[in-house]
Design a protein around this motif. Sequence first.
Motif: not given
Length: 305
Positions: A85-86, A89, A92-93, A98-99, A115, A117
């Motif tokens: 998950v990290a 994130q 995506a950044a 955008d999620e 999520r 994610f």
Amino acid sequence: MPATELLAVVERDGFVESEHRGVAVLIDPEGRVIEAHGPVERPFLARSALKPLFAATLLERGLVELEPAHAALASASHWADAEHVATAQAMAAALAVDEESLRCPPMQAPDGTQRRFAHMCVGKHIAFAAAARALGVPDGYWEESHPLTAVLREGIDGATGERVPSIARDGCGALVFATTPVGLARAFRRLAPDGAGGHRFVGDAMRAHPTLIDGAGRPDAIVIEGTGCATKFGAEGTQAMVAPDGTTAVVKSADGARRAGAPVALAMLERAGAIPEGTLERLGEPLGLVQRSAGEPVGLLRPVV
């Protein structure tokens, strides 16, 4: 799958409890077929085993830039560990995705929230969303009419050396392309350390980040860590595996079970001399091949090809 061969059996105290039938192929580093079990030129759906090839295609077309951990996640089918998950994130950044724009449905994250994610295919979807934006059509990247579909199809055509005969919808909401087992093997061979371009980059990323591909203690991570092979399972019983020297195996279990794929692939690679003798025996315990009774070994999942 109208014609299959017996690939593996599960034995317990002299009884054969289960049989796994399917097809399997092994090619040498030059792409020549060494072993063929069943109709290895019949199209099938490799499902998530195509993810590394998708990631390589996007890199080679210049539609995304991925650091190794993100290339690994784009190739992964993970189980929403905190690491996964990290990384999603961060990926995506880095790609400004955008999620909520992702097609993959929400799943439970380690903190209990739902999520996107946390979905096992999120890395692929983040890469697809970024590529769609680069193509000038940010919406609907999962549609057959989207220009991304043509890019991915051409990438699979080129890597397999075959024309994709048809397209289907994968479980995550994206599209999946039919290939043949031998075509998939030739494509996966490009992920070896002596490969080139985006394929080599993705293969190196998989080898460098095994727990991102599957998860700590799970079969793909165990094989990557234990052999240096790049390997990827796909839903409904697909396993693709390329050894460091480029020898490549693809297995498709007819019953859709995952558990026979890695051991059958390892057995073929070991027989070809592509991985050390005794590798399958050494990995039998961590891969869960040993059958037990109150902790005592009483049998084994054993490849028969």
